[in-house]
Design a protein around this motif. Structure first.
Motif, mmCIF file in Angstrom:
data_model
loop_
_atom_site.group_PDB
_atom_site.id
_atom_site.type_symbol
_atom_site.label_atom_id
_atom_site.label_comp_id
_atom_site.label_asym_id
_atom_site.label_seq_id
_atom_site.Cartn_x
_atom_site.Cartn_y
_atom_site.Cartn_z
ATOM 1 N N HIS A 105 28.042 31.426 22.094
ATOM 2 C CA HIS A 105 26.692 30.837 21.418
ATOM 3 C C HIS A 105 26.984 31.080 19.864
ATOM 4 O O HIS A 105 28.331 30.480 19.555
ATOM 5 C CB HIS A 105 25.523 31.876 21.549
ATOM 6 N N HIS B 179 28.747 24.807 21.755
ATOM 7 C CA HIS B 179 28.822 26.115 21.056
ATOM 8 C C HIS B 179 30.360 26.801 21.053
ATOM 9 O O HIS B 179 30.568 27.752 20.341
ATOM 10 C CB HIS B 179 27.867 27.215 21.691
ATOM 11 N N HIS C 59 23.938 20.283 24.741
ATOM 12 C CA HIS C 59 23.081 19.991 23.399
ATOM 13 C C HIS C 59 24.403 19.551 22.376
ATOM 14 O O HIS C 59 24.604 20.899 21.839
ATOM 15 C CB HIS C 59 22.044 20.791 23.197
ATOM 16 N N ASP D 228 17.042 21.025 22.979
ATOM 17 C CA ASP D 228 16.778 21.948 22.322
ATOM 18 C C ASP D 228 15.670 22.232 21.370
ATOM 19 O O ASP D 228 15.749 23.088 20.481
ATOM 20 C CB ASP D 228 18.186 22.146 21.294
ATOM 21 N N GLU E 122 23.115 30.656 28.150
ATOM 22 C CA GLU E 122 24.058 30.271 26.933
ATOM 23 C C GLU E 122 24.404 31.398 26.156
ATOM 24 O O GLU E 122 23.791 32.404 25.717
ATOM 25 C CB GLU E 122 22.863 29.775 25.857
ATOM 26 N N ARG F 17 29.822 22.935 14.651
ATOM 27 C CA ARG F 17 28.992 23.170 15.723
ATOM 28 C C ARG F 17 29.258 21.590 16.482
ATOM 29 O O ARG F 17 28.720 21.565 17.710
ATOM 30 C CB ARG F 17 27.332 23.476 15.209
ATOM 31 N N HIS G 217 18.666 20.756 27.934
ATOM 32 C CA HIS G 217 18.578 22.087 27.031
ATOM 33 C C HIS G 217 17.353 22.656 26.560
ATOM 34 O O HIS G 217 16.845 22.089 25.541
ATOM 35 C CB HIS G 217 19.849 22.170 26.189
HETATM 36 ZN ZN LIG Z 1 22.285 26.142 21.366
#
Ligand SMILES: [Zn+2]
Length: 357
Positions: free
Chosen positions: A164, A202, A223, A303, A138, A234, A7
């Motif tokens: 997201h 997400h 991620h 990320d 994403e 999350r 990611h």
């Molecule tokens: Zn993200």
């Protein structure tokens, strides 16, 4: 060791942060001195030279553009058509990087194997090797209609995370609630038809469970970290991790400090005073291994260019090249050489070879 990062938001950094990723991280930081329009100005950790230095030869790279309704306070575009156009600019940047030999799109088994052969050839220096990228989306807000998925597949899109942050047009994401609705289910059906990977990262809990019920294709989580170590929606609960393992999912460990250590306060906490280092991410990955009983379901999805830089990254990471510290850390934890290779690249490769066979 050859490394896959599942990611990175490379085109967002190029197009919205105005970073020429062909320059080194240090050149980009120098050019950004004095800027304050983004929280991570002059603190970035990702650029092509550092990816090559860190042997990160293959990445999953995103397109990203959110649609926001008038009452949505998150940053984003006022219409799905504008969001689509933004993602098309991002595709144009990836294609420009291909044209100058910096990147190469990996979109099927043949291109994957050819790319791996190139990167395993030690006679060629990494400086001469293109960085492979698998194109992912994403948040699916920019998919104007479900018919746009096939158009996106044509230019190489191979994975979609339907949500997201916040409410989405197809699914609800981090900090939101609610399921997919008919449009979201149609999206999943079309992804299944085209063999596009579902990125479970997400998705809010409601959308997550509904998506897993309705989607029969390949799933990864590019991620993500663990809710039992840092309690936030999350992150994945142990129950979610168990189900993902049952479905053969690989989960990429993220290096965003607020997800790694509890009680992080954005803009106040520092990696040093929160004791946030690379080992902390490995604690999360190790937790997944304990649930699985093996090391077959973890990888890296850093990320590291996701709208933060050194101020919100492990303190022992200066640039993304420092991912190369991870194999030694795993060795010290007692991971076998075979398992270390799985974490750095093997699990993602097994997943992709199976998904694209
Ligand atoms: Zn993200």
């Amino acid at each position: 060791m050859f490394t896959i990062d599942a990611h990175l938001d490379l085109s967002m950094n190029a197009m919205e942060w105005n970073r020429d990723l062909r320059n080194t991280v240090f050149e980009i930081r120098e050019r950004e001195k004095g800027l304050s329009d983004k929280p991570d100005r002059a603190k970035g950790t990702v650029a092509f030279p550092e990816l090559r230095k860190g042997n990160v030869g293959l990445v999953v790279a995103t397109q990203i553009a959110r649609y926001v309704a008038p009452d949505n306070p998150l940053p984003g575009w006022a219409s799905p058509e504008q969001a689509w156009a933004q993602t098309q600019g991002q595709v144009a940047w990836y294609q420009a990087m291909e044209a100058c030999g910096e990147m190469v799109q990996i979109n099927d088994l043949a291109s994957l194997e050819k790319h791996l052969a190139l990167w395993s050839d030690t006679a060629i220096p990494n400086e001469q090797k293109a960085i492979g990228y698998i194109l992912s989306l994403e948040g699916a807000d920019s998919i104007v209609t479900v018919d746009h998925v096939a158009k996106a597949y044509e230019y190489g899109l191979r994975a979609i995370g339907p949500a997201h942050y916040g409410p989405g047009r197809y699914a609800n994401g981090t900090d939101a609630t609610g399921g997919l609705g008919p449009q979201g289910r149609d999206l999943l059906k079309e992804m299944e038809r085209l063999n596009i990977i579902l990125d479970a990262t997400h998705l809010c809990d409601d959308s997550f469970w509904e998506a897993l019920d309705h989607f029969h294709g390949n799933i990864w989580a590019s991620h993500n970290l663990c809710r039992s170590l840092v309690n936030h929606n999350r992150q994945f609960s142990d129950e979610q991790i168990k189900e993902l393992i049952n479905r053969g999912v690989v989960i990429g460990g993220a290096l965003d400090a607020w997800m790694m250590v509890p009680n992080w306060v954005r803009g106040v906490s520092t990696p040093e005073n929160m004791n946030c280092n690379l080992e902390v991410m490995l604690d999360h990955l190790d937790h997944i291994c304990q649930i699985a009983g093996n090391a077959n379901h973890i990888g890296i999805g850093s990320d590291l260019d996701g709208a933060f830089g050194k101020e919100q990254s492990p303190y022992d990471l200066e640039t993304i090249a420092d991912l190369q510290k991870i194999p030694d850390m795993l060795l010290k934890r007692g991971y076998s050489q075979e398992d270390i290779e799985k974490v750095m690249h093997g699990n993602w490769l097994r997943f992709l070879r199976n998904a694209w066979k």
